[in-house]
Design an enzyme around this catalytic site. Structure first.
Site, PDB file in Angstrom:
ATOM      1  N   GLU A   1      64.387  29.020   0.258  1.00 21.66           N
ATOM      2  CA  GLU A   1      63.826  29.844  -0.817  1.00 21.66           C
ATOM      3  C   GLU A   1      64.776  29.889  -2.002  1.00 21.66           C
ATOM      4  OE1 GLU A   1      62.756  34.533  -1.205  1.00 21.66           O
ATOM      5  OE2 GLU A   1      61.787  33.452   0.436  1.00 21.66           O
TER       6      GLU A   1
ATOM      7  N   ARG B   1      55.828  32.695  -2.569  1.00 18.34           N
ATOM      8  CA  ARG B   1      57.108  32.454  -3.231  1.00 18.34           C
ATOM      9  C   ARG B   1      57.040  31.352  -4.288  1.00 18.34           C
ATOM     10  NH1 ARG B   1      57.072  36.571  -1.724  1.00 18.34           N
ATOM     11  NH2 ARG B   1      58.396  37.671  -0.248  1.00 18.34           N
TER      12      ARG B   1
ATOM     13  N   CYS C   1      66.639  36.671   0.939  1.00 25.34           N
ATOM     14  CA  CYS C   1      66.178  35.740   1.974  1.00 25.34           C
ATOM     15  C   CYS C   1      66.508  34.306   1.571  1.00 25.34           C
ATOM     16  CB  CYS C   1      64.677  35.892   2.198  1.00 25.34           C
ATOM     17  SG  CYS C   1      64.220  37.397   3.079  1.00 25.34           S
TER      18      CYS C   1
END
Length: 345
Positions: free
Chosen positions: A328, A209, A258
Site C-alpha cells: 500500500e 485504496r 498499513c
C-alpha cells in the site's frame, strides 16, 4: 527565488558516502535545479534537505532540492519550468504513505504546504448537504477540526489518518467505517501535460485504496458533499473512533500506517500474524505487536531495515499461505522509475 550569495556552498557541498556515479547524478540535478529554477519568484528552496524530516516514517536521505511554492501561480510556473527542462521531480504531500530510501535522492521534491491549502463552504446555504471545497495541501487533521467547528459530518472515518487531503484522495484513504471517496463530489487537478482538469466522482474508477487517477496527475483540491450535524456528536464520534484506533494501532510510533493492501483471502494483518511475524524486528524496524500490518520505527531505524522487513513479510506470507501481498505504501528511491511521481501522500 534562490539566494545567489549562498550558491557556491549549495553547489559544492554534497552528502557524504556517495559513489562516483551517484555523485555525478546527484550534483547534475543540483546544478540543473539551480540554473533553471533560480529566477522563479515566490518559491522557497532548500538544498540537500533530509526527507526524514518530511515523512511519518522519519527515515530517508536528502533530496537534491526541495521547493515550496507559496502560491498557485508559483506552483504552475515551477511545474512548467520543470517540464520544459526535464528536471526529475516528485510531488510530496504529508509524507504519510511513503518510504524514502536512505541514499540521496537526485530529484527536485515539491511540497504543497504553502499552496492548495484553502478550506471554504457557504455558511448561508440552506441545504442540509453543504459542499466543502478543500485544497490538496490541507492536513486531514485540520479538515476534521474545520468540520467539527462548522458542524459538518461525513468525514469522521478519516480520524487518526495522517497526511494531506491530496494524498488521501489519491489512495482513497479510509477505514472500516468508510473512505474519502464516499463524500467526494469533484476534483481539481493538473494532468500530465499541465492542463487543468475538473473531474467528477462519477467519472473516477475509485476502488480499494485507489481513486483510479493517472499516475502523472497532480491533485490541487476537491469538493466534498457533507451533511449538517452537531459539533458535540461529531466530537463524541471522533473521540470514540480514536480510542479504538489507539487500542489497536501503534499511533505513537513513526510509521506509514498499513504497509499492505488487504488481499481477498484475509486481512493482511491476520496473515502476517498467522505467519508468526507479529513483533518481529530487523534492526530498529519492527512489525507492530499491536497491528501486524504496521511496521514501526523504534527510534533509529534505517529505510534499509524497513525494506528488508517488508521483503521478509512478503516472502513468509507467500511461502506459508500462497498469498502475494500488495504494498500500500510507495517507495521513493534514486531509481528513475521511482521519480516523476505525484506521491501526494
Amino acid at each position: 527565488m534562490i539566494d545567489n550569495k549562498r550558491g557556491s556552498s549549495y553547489l559544492n557541498s554534497l552528502p557524504e558516502g556517495l559513489s562516483a556515479e551517484e555523485c555525478d547524478r546527484y550534483s547534475a540535478v543540483v546544478s540543473l535545479c539551480w540554473n533553471v529554477l533560480g529566477e522563479l519568484q515566490d518559491v522557497e528552496f532548500k538544498w540537500h534537505e533530509p526527507l526524514a524530516y518530511h515523512t511519518t516514517f522519519r527515515v530517508g536521505g536528502p533530496a537534491a532540492c526541495l521547493a515550496r511554492p507559496r502560491s498557485e501561480s508559483a506552483l504552475l510556473a515551477l511545474l512548467e519550468r520543470v517540464r520544459e527542462n526535464s528536471v526529475p521531480y516528485v510531488v510530496l504531500g504529508g509524507g504519510s504513505n511513503v518510504l524514502v530510501t536512505d541514499g540521496p535522492i537526485p530529484a527536485l521534491v515539491i511540497q504543497l504546504i504553502h499552496v492548495a491549502a484553502g478550506l471554504a463552504f457557504n455558511k448561508g446555504r440552506s441545504s442540509s448537504r453543504p459542499l466543502v471545497v478543500v485544497g490538496a495541501g490541507v492536513p486531514i487533521s485540520r479538515l476534521l477540526r474545520f468540520c467539527v467547528r462548522n458542524e459538518l459530518g461525513g468525514l469522521e472515518c478519516l480520524v487518526g489518518i495522517p497526511g494531506s487531503v491530496g494524498g488521501a484522495v489519491v489512495m482513497n484513504a479510509g477505514t472500516a467505517e468508510g473512505t474519502i471517496a464516499e463524500a467526494l463530489e469533484w476534483l481539481d487537478a493538473l494532468d500530465g501535460a499541465g492542463q487543468r482538469q475538473l473531474v467528477f466522482k462519477a467519472d473516477l474508477p475509485a476502488g480499494y485504496r485507489s481513486m483510479g487517477l493517472p499516475e502523472a496527475w497532480l491533485i490541487l483540491g476537491g469538493a466534498f458533499r457533507l451533511h449538517v450535524s452537531s459539533g458535540r456528536s461529531l466530537k463524541r464520534e471522533m473521540r470514540s473512533l480514536m480510542v479504538r484506533r489507539k487500542a489497536t494501532q501503534p499511533l505513537g510510533r513513526p510509521s506509514a500506517g498499513c504497509v499492505f493492501k488487504n488481499p481477498v483471502e484475509a486481512p493482511a494483518g491476520a496473515l502476517i500474524e498467522r505467519a508468526g511475524l507479529k513483533g518481529f524486528r530487523m534492526g530498529n524496524a519492527q512489525v507492530s505487536d499491536k497491528h501486524a500490518n504496521w511496521i514501526i520505527n523504534l527510534g533509529s531505524a534505517r529505510a534499509r531495515d524497513i525494506l528488508a522487513l517488508i521483503s521478509l513479510v512478503e516472502n513468509e506470507v507467500f511461502g506459508k499461505f500462497g498469498v502475494r501481498l500488495e504494498r500500500e505504501i510507495r517507495i521513493l528511491s534514486p531509481e528513475k522509475n521511482s521519480l516523476n511521481q505525484m506521491l501526494n501522500s
